[in-house]
Design a protein around this motif. Structure first.
Motif, PDB file in Angstrom:
ATOM      1  N   GLU A  56       0.832  -1.203   0.000  1.00 55.91           N
ATOM      2  CA  GLU A  56       0.000   0.000   0.000  1.00 55.91           C
ATOM      3  C   GLU A  56       0.867   1.254   0.000  1.00 55.91           C
ATOM      4  O   GLU A  56       2.034   1.227   0.402  1.00 55.91           O
ATOM      5  N   TRP A  57       0.283   2.355  -0.460  1.00 51.67           N
ATOM      6  CA  TRP A  57       0.971   3.640  -0.420  1.00 51.67           C
ATOM      7  C   TRP A  57      -0.013   4.723  -0.003  1.00 51.67           C
ATOM      8  O   TRP A  57      -1.225   4.578  -0.120  1.00 51.67           O
ATOM      9  N   GLU A  58       0.538   5.818   0.478  1.00 47.92           N
ATOM     10  CA  GLU A  58      -0.279   6.953   0.929  1.00 47.92           C
ATOM     11  C   GLU A  58       0.385   8.243   0.468  1.00 47.92           C
ATOM     12  O   GLU A  58       1.563   8.478   0.753  1.00 47.92           O
ATOM     13  N   VAL A  59      -0.348   9.053  -0.267  1.00 53.11           N
ATOM     14  CA  VAL A  59       0.168  10.331  -0.755  1.00 53.11           C
ATOM     15  C   VAL A  59      -0.295  11.434   0.181  1.00 53.11           C
ATOM     16  O   VAL A  59      -1.482  11.771   0.232  1.00 53.11           O
ATOM     17  N   GLY A  60       0.637  11.980   0.938  1.00 54.43           N
ATOM     18  CA  GLY A  60       0.331  13.093   1.826  1.00 54.43           C
ATOM     19  C   GLY A  60       0.644  14.414   1.163  1.00 54.43           C
ATOM     20  O   GLY A  60       1.078  14.478   0.003  1.00 54.43           O
ATOM     21  N   GLU A  61       0.429  15.489   1.894  1.00 49.40           N
ATOM     22  CA  GLU A  61       0.685  16.824   1.341  1.00 49.40           C
ATOM     23  C   GLU A  61       2.161  17.027   1.043  1.00 49.40           C
ATOM     24  O   GLU A  61       2.533  17.648   0.043  1.00 49.40           O
ATOM     25  N   ASP A  62       3.023  16.479   1.908  1.00 47.33           N
ATOM     26  CA  ASP A  62       4.458  16.701   1.759  1.00 47.33           C
ATOM     27  C   ASP A  62       5.253  15.429   1.484  1.00 47.33           C
ATOM     28  O   ASP A  62       6.371  15.504   0.970  1.00 47.33           O
ATOM     29  N   VAL A  63       4.695  14.267   1.850  1.00 47.11           N
ATOM     30  CA  VAL A  63       5.458  13.018   1.773  1.00 47.11           C
ATOM     31  C   VAL A  63       4.582  11.902   1.225  1.00 47.11           C
ATOM     32  O   VAL A  63       3.396  11.811   1.546  1.00 47.11           O
ATOM     33  N   VAL A  64       5.196  11.064   0.405  1.00 50.16           N
ATOM     34  CA  VAL A  64       4.557   9.819  -0.038  1.00 50.16           C
ATOM     35  C   VAL A  64       5.135   8.684   0.802  1.00 50.16           C
ATOM     36  O   VAL A  64       6.358   8.523   0.893  1.00 50.16           O
ATOM     37  N   ARG A  65       4.243   7.920   1.430  1.00 52.26           N
ATOM     38  CA  ARG A  65       4.658   6.736   2.192  1.00 52.26           C
ATOM     39  C   ARG A  65       4.439   5.527   1.289  1.00 52.26           C
ATOM     40  O   ARG A  65       3.309   5.171   0.987  1.00 52.26           O
ATOM     41  N   LEU A  66       5.549   4.916   0.891  1.00 48.60           N
ATOM     42  CA  LEU A  66       5.523   3.846  -0.096  1.00 48.60           C
ATOM     43  C   LEU A  66       5.854   2.521   0.581  1.00 48.60           C
ATOM     44  O   LEU A  66       6.964   2.330   1.093  1.00 48.60           O
ATOM     45  N   ALA A 154      19.924  -3.701  10.604  1.00 48.73           N
ATOM     46  CA  ALA A 154      20.391  -4.655  11.601  1.00 48.73           C
ATOM     47  C   ALA A 154      19.876  -6.042  11.211  1.00 48.73           C
ATOM     48  O   ALA A 154      18.897  -6.160  10.464  1.00 48.73           O
ATOM     49  N   PRO A 155      20.503  -7.106  11.707  1.00 43.96           N
ATOM     50  CA  PRO A 155      20.092  -8.455  11.304  1.00 43.96           C
ATOM     51  C   PRO A 155      18.623  -8.776  11.569  1.00 43.96           C
ATOM     52  O   PRO A 155      18.046  -9.600  10.842  1.00 43.96           O
ATOM     53  N   ASP A 156      18.026  -8.136  12.577  1.00 47.54           N
ATOM     54  CA  ASP A 156      16.627  -8.468  12.903  1.00 47.54           C
ATOM     55  C   ASP A 156      15.625  -7.474  12.331  1.00 47.54           C
ATOM     56  O   ASP A 156      14.437  -7.528  12.656  1.00 47.54           O
ATOM     57  N   GLU A 157      16.070  -6.570  11.452  1.00 44.75           N
ATOM     58  CA  GLU A 157      15.185  -5.529  10.924  1.00 44.75           C
ATOM     59  C   GLU A 157      14.681  -5.874   9.525  1.00 44.75           C
ATOM     60  O   GLU A 157      15.368  -6.517   8.732  1.00 44.75           O
ATOM     61  N   LEU A 158      13.474  -5.376   9.242  1.00 45.80           N
ATOM     62  CA  LEU A 158      12.882  -5.472   7.916  1.00 45.80           C
ATOM     63  C   LEU A 158      12.517  -4.077   7.429  1.00 45.80           C
ATOM     64  O   LEU A 158      12.173  -3.197   8.233  1.00 45.80           O
ATOM     65  N   ILE A 159      12.573  -3.873   6.113  1.00 45.18           N
ATOM     66  CA  ILE A 159      12.137  -2.602   5.531  1.00 45.18           C
ATOM     67  C   ILE A 159      10.613  -2.581   5.485  1.00 45.18           C
ATOM     68  O   ILE A 159       9.988  -3.506   4.962  1.00 45.18           O
ATOM     69  N   LYS A 160      10.037  -1.538   6.035  1.00 43.95           N
ATOM     70  CA  LYS A 160       8.579  -1.424   6.088  1.00 43.95           C
ATOM     71  C   LYS A 160       8.044  -0.432   5.060  1.00 43.95           C
ATOM     72  O   LYS A 160       7.148  -0.750   4.267  1.00 43.95           O
ATOM     73  N   THR A 161       8.580   0.776   5.080  1.00 43.94           N
ATOM     74  CA  THR A 161       8.057   1.864   4.251  1.00 43.94           C
ATOM     75  C   THR A 161       9.197   2.751   3.789  1.00 43.94           C
ATOM     76  O   THR A 161      10.190   2.914   4.493  1.00 43.94           O
ATOM     77  N   VAL A 162       9.045   3.330   2.614  1.00 43.03           N
ATOM     78  CA  VAL A 162       9.986   4.336   2.130  1.00 43.03           C
ATOM     79  C   VAL A 162       9.256   5.673   2.101  1.00 43.03           C
ATOM     80  O   VAL A 162       8.184   5.788   1.501  1.00 43.03           O
ATOM     81  N   HIS A 163       9.809   6.670   2.786  1.00 41.95           N
ATOM     82  CA  HIS A 163       9.217   8.003   2.844  1.00 41.95           C
ATOM     83  C   HIS A 163       9.918   8.891   1.820  1.00 41.95           C
ATOM     84  O   HIS A 163      11.132   9.129   1.924  1.00 41.95           O
ATOM     85  N   VAL A 164       9.182   9.368   0.840  1.00 44.32           N
ATOM     86  CA  VAL A 164       9.761  10.192  -0.219  1.00 44.32           C
ATOM     87  C   VAL A 164       8.994  11.502  -0.290  1.00 44.32           C
ATOM     88  O   VAL A 164       7.760  11.502  -0.421  1.00 44.32           O
ATOM     89  N   ALA A 165       9.706  12.613  -0.185  1.00 44.06           N
ATOM     90  CA  ALA A 165       9.059  13.926  -0.262  1.00 44.06           C
ATOM     91  C   ALA A 165       8.402  14.101  -1.628  1.00 44.06           C
ATOM     92  O   ALA A 165       8.985  13.742  -2.659  1.00 44.06           O
TER      93      ALA A 165
END
Length: 290
Positions: A56-66, A154-165
């Motif tokens: 899912e993605w969300e387009v905000g006023e200043d940032v897109v959460r991808l 880190a070894p126990d981390e996963l990528i959740k979202t990319v925040h792009v202006a």
């Protein structure tokens, strides 16, 4: 090789904590190639395809959460206006089938210097949201790439979202390849003009051990545009500015010779891409309503 298939995000984090060596897979466009050629044989594969929020993605006023698993096709179709540079980069990824499966999160996880999304993310100044059972954090894109195919996870981390202006000015992306499709970049370049802050950002791919910015070129161009009154007057960029920008971009490269191209050619090509993109983005800026 064991196959993990968490049903939700919390279950995925728990599995990653229990099996830190588990390799996440969504599209699999990079991981499966390495496995098929026996370049990689992970103990665990973790399938993330059942986790809907990652697509899912969300387009905000200043940032897109991808979401990390949003495929390139969706970026091309739905995010061309707020993320023009990333949409252009998405167009150059492999084939339609791979664009339907591959994602920015996969590019980031692999962290290959030739990944098509990286120059656009660097130029846009993205942030990568990662999470583990310990909590979440935002990693600035400039700090994300730590070495050849290595990242700051880190070894126990996963990528959740990319925040792009969301883009406040023109953006461009282009790459050089040995053919027009299904090709790993010989080199790539991304450029974003940020009129709101009167700044410039760049991204270079496949011309250094990691994706990098041409910071000296950025500083030169931002100063030249400001001191010359270009932002207000929108006059044509002079050839000397374009040439100097391209030369400085080429100087930011640290390439190698390989089967796709020589180091000398990569430097030259990045300089050409930088000059062309500066002219393209500036003409677009001049054409916009003041």
């Amino acid at each position: 090789m064991e196959f993990l298939r968490p049903a939700g995000w919390e279950e995925a984090l728990a599995a990653k904590a229990e099996h830190p060596t588990a390799v996440p897979i969504a599209g699999g466009t990079d991981v499966m190639v390495e496995i098929n050629f026996d370049h990689r044989r992970p103990e665990y594969l973790m399938d993330l395809n059942r986790i809907g929020p990652l697509r899912e993605w969300e387009v905000g006023e200043d940032v897109v959460r991808l979401g990390a698993s949003v495929p390139y096709t969706q970026i091309m179709e739905h995010l061309r206006i707020p993320l023009p540079g990333l949409a252009l980069a998405s167009h150059t990824v492999a084939s339609p089938q791979i664009r339907n499966r591959g994602s920015v999160g996969g590019n980031l996880g692999t962290a290959s210097p030739a990944g098509d999304a990286h120059p656009a993310l660097l130029a846009a100044g993205a942030q990568v949201e990662v999470e583990s059972v310990r909590g979440s954090r935002l990693i600035p894109i400039d700090a994300f790439y730590t070495g050849v195919k290595r990242n700051a996870l880190a070894p126990d981390e996963l990528i959740k979202t990319v925040h792009v202006a969301t883009a406040d000015g023109p953006q461009q992306f282009s790459k050089v390849g040995t053919r027009n499709a299904m090709v790993i970049a010989v080199c790539a370049f991304g450029l974003a003009l940020h009129p709101a802050t009167r700044s410039v950002r760049t991204g270079i791919g496949s011309a250094a051990p990691t994706p990098v910015r041409a910071k000296t070129a950025e500083e030169f161009l931002a100063a030249a545009l400001d001191e010359g009154g270009f932002w207000e007057s929108r006059k044509v960029i002079t050839p000397s500015i374009a040439k100097q920008f391209g030369d400085l971009a080429a100087a930011a490269c640290n390439p190698i010779d390989d089967v796709r191209g020589t180091a000398k050619y990569r430097r030259y090509a990045v300089g050409v891409l930088a000059r062309r993109q500066l002219l393209w983005t500036w003409e677009e800026y001049r054409g916009r309503t003041a």
